[in-house]
Design an enzyme around this catalytic site. Structure first.
Site, PDB file in Angstrom:
ATOM      1  N   GLY A 107       0.806  -1.215   0.000  1.00 46.86           N
ATOM      2  CA  GLY A 107       0.000   0.000   0.000  1.00 46.86           C
ATOM      3  C   GLY A 107       0.835   1.259   0.000  1.00 46.86           C
ATOM      4  N   GLU A 130       2.539  -8.367  -1.899  1.00 50.39           N
ATOM      5  CA  GLU A 130       1.313  -9.005  -1.400  1.00 50.39           C
ATOM      6  C   GLU A 130       1.225 -10.497  -1.697  1.00 50.39           C
ATOM      7  OE1 GLU A 130       0.199  -4.641  -2.181  1.00 50.39           O
ATOM      8  OE2 GLU A 130       1.474  -6.187  -3.104  1.00 50.39           O
TER       9      GLU A 130
END
Length: 256
Positions: A107, A130
Site C-alpha cells: 500500500g 502481497e
C-alpha cells in the site's frame, strides 16, 4: 499524537508527513482516515498550490497493517470500503509530490503512485509483496504500476513480490527523479516551491488533462488538450505571462 502531520513550509505549499514510525508508517485504518481527511481539507484550499507527501528517513510507508485484516472474511474486507479513503487523494486538483525514503511497499508503493511526481532516495525500497502473504495488490498495484512501467516490468514486480531500489525504480520509470537519500525531502520541497510560483490555473489544467488523456484515445486526448489550451487564454495569468516575457521581467501570477 496524530498519525498524519501537516506542516506549511512556505506559502502555497503543504507538507504531509505520515507519523507512525513504530510501525514503519504502515497504513492502518487511522492513517488512511487521517490521510483522506487531510486531502479533503487541502482540496478545498484555494490558496494552496502544491502538496508534498512523505514519511520519514526509514519508511515512506511500509505497506498495509496486516494485523488489522489478517483474519477478516471477504465480506468484512468489502465492508471496510477502504477504496473510498483513497478518493480524496485521487481527486486532489493540486500537484502532489511523493518524497520517498526507505520502504514504500504494498500500500505504500500504491500511495506513492497516487502522486503526480515521485522523488526517490537511491536506497528507497519499492515493491508489491502481497503475493508473499497470499494476496494481491488492491489499491492500484496491478493497474497504476502497469501504466507506469509497462506490462513486463509490472508482472515481475507483482508476481515475485521482490523489492527494488530507488535507483531501479528511476530506471524503469516508477520514480520521476532519484537523488541521494538526504536530498529527497529538500528536492521535493524545491519542486513544490517552483510549482507554487507558476500560474495555478494552468497547472491545474495540465494535471487534469494529462490524467484524463491517459485512458482516452489519442484523438480524444488531443481534443481535450486543445480545449484546455484555448480556455487558458481567458485568464489574467496568461496575459501577465505574455507581458512579463515581452518585458523581460518576473511574472506576478494571481490565479485569475
Amino acid at each position: 499524537m496524530s498519525v498524519v502531520v501537516r506542516e506549511t513550509p512556505e506559502a502555497g505549499v503543504a507538507l504531509l508527513r505520515i507519523n507512525r514510525p513504530e510501525a514503519r508508517n504502515a497504513l492502518n485504518m487511522e492513517v488512511r482516515r487521517q490521510l483522506s481527511k487531510a486531502f479533503r481539507d487541502l482540496n478545498r484550499e484555494s490558496d494552496l498550490r502544491a502538496v508534498v507527501l512523505t514519511g520519514d528517513e526509514k519508511a515512506f510507508a511500509a505497506g498495509a497493517d496486516l494485523k488489522e485484516f489478517a483474519e477478516l472474511t471477504a465480506v468484512e474486507q468489502m465492508q471496510r470500503q477502504t477504496h473510498k479513503l483513497w478518493e480524496n487523494i485521487t481527486a486532489c486538483p493540486k500537484p502532489v509530490i511523493a518524497a520517498v525514503n526507505g520502504f514504500a511497499l504494498g500500500g505504500g508503493c500504491e500511495l506513492a503512485m497516487h502522486a503526480d511526481i515521485i522523488v526517490a532516495g537511491e536506497n528507497a525500497k519499492f515493491g508489491q509483496p502481497e503475493v508473499r502473504v497470499g494476496l494481491m495488490p488492491g489499491a492500484g498495484g496491478t493497474q497504476r504500476l502497469t501504466r507506469a512501467v509497462g506490462k513486463f516490468r509490472a508482472m515481475k514486480l507483482v508476481l515475485l513480490g521482490e523489492p527494488i531500489s530507488g535507483i531501479e525504480a528511476g530506471a524503469m520509470g516508477l520514480a520521476s527523479e532519484v537523488v541521494p537519500d538526504a536530498e529527497v525531502l529538500p528536492r521535493a520541497l524545491e519542486m513544490a516551491r517552483r510549482i507554487a510560483a507558476l500560474p495555478p490555473l494552468a497547472v491545474a489544467q495540465i494535471k487534469e488533462v494529462l490524467l484524463a488523456g491517459m485512458d482516452a484515445s489519442l484523438a480524444t486526448g488531443m481534443m481535450v488538450e486543445r480545449k484546455a489550451f484555448q480556455l487558458l487564454f481567458a485568464t489574467e495569468d496568461q496575459k501577465e505571462g505574455a507581458r512579463a516575457f515581452a518585458e523581460k521581467r518576473k511574472p506576478d501570477f494571481k490565479g485569475r
